[in-house]
Design a protein around this motif. Structure first.
Motif, PDB file in Angstrom:
ATOM      1  N   ASP A 252      -4.196  -3.829   3.858  1.00  0.00           N
ATOM      2  CA  ASP A 252      -5.389  -4.004   3.046  1.00  0.00           C
ATOM      3  C   ASP A 252      -5.803  -2.621   2.540  1.00  0.00           C
ATOM      4  O   ASP A 252      -6.228  -1.781   3.340  1.00  0.00           O
ATOM      5  N   PRO A 253      -5.674  -2.340   1.247  1.00  0.00           N
ATOM      6  CA  PRO A 253      -5.939  -0.982   0.731  1.00  0.00           C
ATOM      7  C   PRO A 253      -7.337  -0.476   1.064  1.00  0.00           C
ATOM      8  O   PRO A 253      -7.492   0.676   1.478  1.00  0.00           O
ATOM      9  N   ASP A 254      -8.348  -1.312   0.885  1.00  0.00           N
ATOM     10  CA  ASP A 254      -9.723  -0.863   1.122  1.00  0.00           C
ATOM     11  C   ASP A 254      -9.958  -0.548   2.598  1.00  0.00           C
ATOM     12  O   ASP A 254     -10.607   0.453   2.938  1.00  0.00           O
TER      13      ASP A 254
ATOM     14  N   CYS B   5       8.249   7.821   0.186  1.00  0.00           N
ATOM     15  CA  CYS B   5       7.220   7.124   0.970  1.00  0.00           C
ATOM     16  C   CYS B   5       7.320   5.621   0.714  1.00  0.00           C
ATOM     17  O   CYS B   5       6.839   5.120  -0.321  1.00  0.00           O
ATOM     18  N   PRO B   6       7.941   4.859   1.623  1.00  0.00           N
ATOM     19  CA  PRO B   6       8.019   3.404   1.448  1.00  0.00           C
ATOM     20  C   PRO B   6       6.627   2.773   1.468  1.00  0.00           C
ATOM     21  O   PRO B   6       5.700   3.284   2.109  1.00  0.00           O
ATOM     22  N   LEU B   7       6.492   1.681   0.755  1.00  0.00           N
ATOM     23  CA  LEU B   7       5.235   0.943   0.773  1.00  0.00           C
ATOM     24  C   LEU B   7       5.125   0.166   2.088  1.00  0.00           C
ATOM     25  O   LEU B   7       6.122  -0.217   2.693  1.00  0.00           O
TER      26      LEU B   7
ATOM     27  N   ALA C 217       5.999   2.204  19.712  1.00  0.00           N
ATOM     28  CA  ALA C 217       4.648   1.667  19.886  1.00  0.00           C
ATOM     29  C   ALA C 217       4.517   0.260  19.312  1.00  0.00           C
ATOM     30  O   ALA C 217       3.781  -0.576  19.845  1.00  0.00           O
ATOM     31  N   VAL C 218       5.221  -0.021  18.201  1.00  0.00           N
ATOM     32  CA  VAL C 218       5.141  -1.343  17.571  1.00  0.00           C
ATOM     33  C   VAL C 218       6.488  -2.067  17.586  1.00  0.00           C
ATOM     34  O   VAL C 218       6.597  -3.186  17.100  1.00  0.00           O
ATOM     35  N   ARG C 219       7.519  -1.387  18.124  1.00  0.00           N
ATOM     36  CA  ARG C 219       8.863  -1.971  18.234  1.00  0.00           C
ATOM     37  C   ARG C 219       9.384  -2.468  16.884  1.00  0.00           C
ATOM     38  O   ARG C 219       9.945  -3.569  16.779  1.00  0.00           O
ATOM     39  N   ALA C 220       9.156  -1.666  15.866  1.00  0.00           N
ATOM     40  CA  ALA C 220       9.565  -2.042  14.509  1.00  0.00           C
ATOM     41  C   ALA C 220       9.524  -0.791  13.643  1.00  0.00           C
ATOM     42  O   ALA C 220       8.981   0.245  14.047  1.00  0.00           O
ATOM     43  N   PRO C 221      10.104  -0.851  12.424  1.00  0.00           N
ATOM     44  CA  PRO C 221       9.924   0.261  11.487  1.00  0.00           C
ATOM     45  C   PRO C 221       8.437   0.499  11.245  1.00  0.00           C
ATOM     46  O   PRO C 221       7.666  -0.464  11.128  1.00  0.00           O
ATOM     47  N   ALA C 222       8.037   1.764  11.201  1.00  0.00           N
ATOM     48  CA  ALA C 222       6.599   2.035  11.156  1.00  0.00           C
ATOM     49  C   ALA C 222       6.294   3.301  10.383  1.00  0.00           C
ATOM     50  O   ALA C 222       7.160   4.143  10.140  1.00  0.00           O
ATOM     51  N   ALA C 223       5.014   3.394   9.991  1.00  0.00           N
ATOM     52  CA  ALA C 223       4.472   4.612   9.396  1.00  0.00           C
ATOM     53  C   ALA C 223       3.479   5.208  10.379  1.00  0.00           C
ATOM     54  O   ALA C 223       2.736   4.474  11.050  1.00  0.00           O
TER      55      ALA C 223
ATOM     56  N   VAL D 272       0.837  -1.193   0.000  1.00  0.00           N
ATOM     57  CA  VAL D 272       0.000   0.000   0.000  1.00  0.00           C
ATOM     58  C   VAL D 272       0.875   1.248   0.000  1.00  0.00           C
ATOM     59  O   VAL D 272       1.834   1.350   0.778  1.00  0.00           O
ATOM     60  N   ASP D 273       0.528   2.199  -0.864  1.00  0.00           N
ATOM     61  CA  ASP D 273       1.167   3.514  -0.890  1.00  0.00           C
ATOM     62  C   ASP D 273       0.290   4.458  -0.062  1.00  0.00           C
ATOM     63  O   ASP D 273      -0.753   4.933  -0.518  1.00  0.00           O
ATOM     64  N   LEU D 274       0.710   4.726   1.176  1.00  0.00           N
ATOM     65  CA  LEU D 274      -0.110   5.534   2.077  1.00  0.00           C
ATOM     66  C   LEU D 274      -0.308   6.953   1.563  1.00  0.00           C
ATOM     67  O   LEU D 274      -1.391   7.524   1.703  1.00  0.00           O
TER      68      LEU D 274
END
Length: 346
Positions: free
Chosen positions: A232-234, A226-228, A267-273, A194-196
């Motif tokens: 779920d896009p919808d 902007c990394p993907l 918050a998620v202990r990982a790379p995040a958007a 997904v491209d946010l």
């Protein structure tokens, strides 16, 4: 049967379990029962520990007639009220002078009770939400058939109101179906890329007529790269649409949507958007913040209904974000607007 063997049998029972003999005292207690009833139980009279009348009566009757019994025991684990089903069975030839004893097992049914209460509350809330528009529709239909039969001005006004009430019911049913679909897929991890930035731009473009009609300015801030992310896009489109639309309806005259990325988000202990929807409206009283994502919960129920809200939007958002293993953060103070932050692992 020796006390060691009795203690061994009780230790093998995975639920809180105690043994009360004909002296009406505890002769054996397993570790789970000690945690529930307290550590200093063995040797004490059962009535000093099991003080709830239904349980005490069941123990007395089981000792007397040796018939199986069942009762309910209410407690508190320090964080919440708990409910136990108490099963009593007579065990012969144990205890004082081998006179027999009652085995008492506590089965924790707290989650079952909470689930049943949630179902009852859900049915009551749905019934309440549907009753109001249905009552209005029935009343207007009766009026149109009677006093307003030949009043064209009243007929047009009533039909417009009826259309609004019918649309409200349609939105409620749609949100209920959407919530059911989201909950059924919550444990299925999404796999699309997904491209946010593109989704956010599309969301704001779709909602721009609504914002313009309400005199609200929309702003979008995205980084150059902007990394993907996997999602779920919808469903993500549904999340952003809901949050931005809420900000337009309840959040003042300016709504800013900011997208950012980090190599590690605590918050998620990982790379995040992170997607933040920030408004400059009247804000939300902090007392409401912990319950905003509950079904049918509204911080301002009258204003929400006037704006066409069903009380299910943020519940849907929460379940979608849970499916994406993300987090939803809400920050607000009265008079200082609100910030809804969606954190999604990359």
């Amino acid at each position: 049967m020796t006390p060691e063997i009795i203690d061994g049998f009780l230790a093998a029972i995975p639920h809180p379990a105690v043994l009360v003999d004909q002296t009406e005292r505890f002769i054996a207690v397993n570790a789970e029962a000690c945690a529930l009833l307290g550590g200093d139980v063995k040797g004490r009279h059962f009535a000093t520990i099991l003080r709830q009348p239904s349980v005490a009566t069941a123990v007395e009757n089981c000792l007397r007639d040796r018939a199986p019994r069942k009762a309910r025991h209410l407690s508190n684990d320090g964080a919440q009220d708990t409910t136990f089903t108490v099963n009593l069975r007579y065990v012969p030839q144990v205890g004082a002078v081998n006179g027999g004893a009652v085995l008492i097992c506590f089965e924790d049914i707290t989650e079952r009770e909470q689930a049943a209460q949630m179902r009852r509350d859900f049915v009551a809330n749905v019934s309440h939400e549907l009753r109001t528009p249905l009552t209005a529709l029935i009343g207007f239909i009766e009026t149109l058939r009677g006093p307003a039969r030949d009043d064209s001005a009243a007929r047009d006004r009533f039909l417009e109101i009826m259309e609004g009430e019918a649309s409200r019911m349609n939105r409620l049913v749609g949100d209920l179906l959407s919530l059911n679909r989201v909950e059924s897929e919550e444990r299925v991890r999404p796999k699309a890329q997904v491209d946010l930035a593109s989704h956010l731009s599309s969301t704001l473009k779709t909602l721009s007529p609504v914002a313009k009609a309400g005199g609200v300015d929309l702003e979008l801030e995205t980084p150059e790269i902007c990394p993907l992310i996997t999602g779920d896009p919808d469903q993500l489109q549904q999340v952003f649409t809901n949050l931005v639309e809420n900000a337009i309806k309840y959040g003042g005259d300016r709504v800013r949507v900011a997208l950012s990325f980090s190599d590690r988000d605590p918050a998620v202990r990982a790379p995040a958007a992170r997607v933040q929807v920030i408004d400059n409206g009247p804000g939300i009283d902090p007392v409401h913040l912990p319950r905003l994502t509950e079904r049918f919960y509204r911080a301002d129920s009258h204003r929400s209904r006037e704006k066409g809200g069903t009380g299910l939007g943020l519940a849907i958002v929460k379940h979608i974000i849970n499916r994406h293993r993300g987090r939803l953060r809400v920050e607000s103070e009265l008079g200082r607007g609100a910030t809804f932050t969606v954190i999604l692992p990359r």
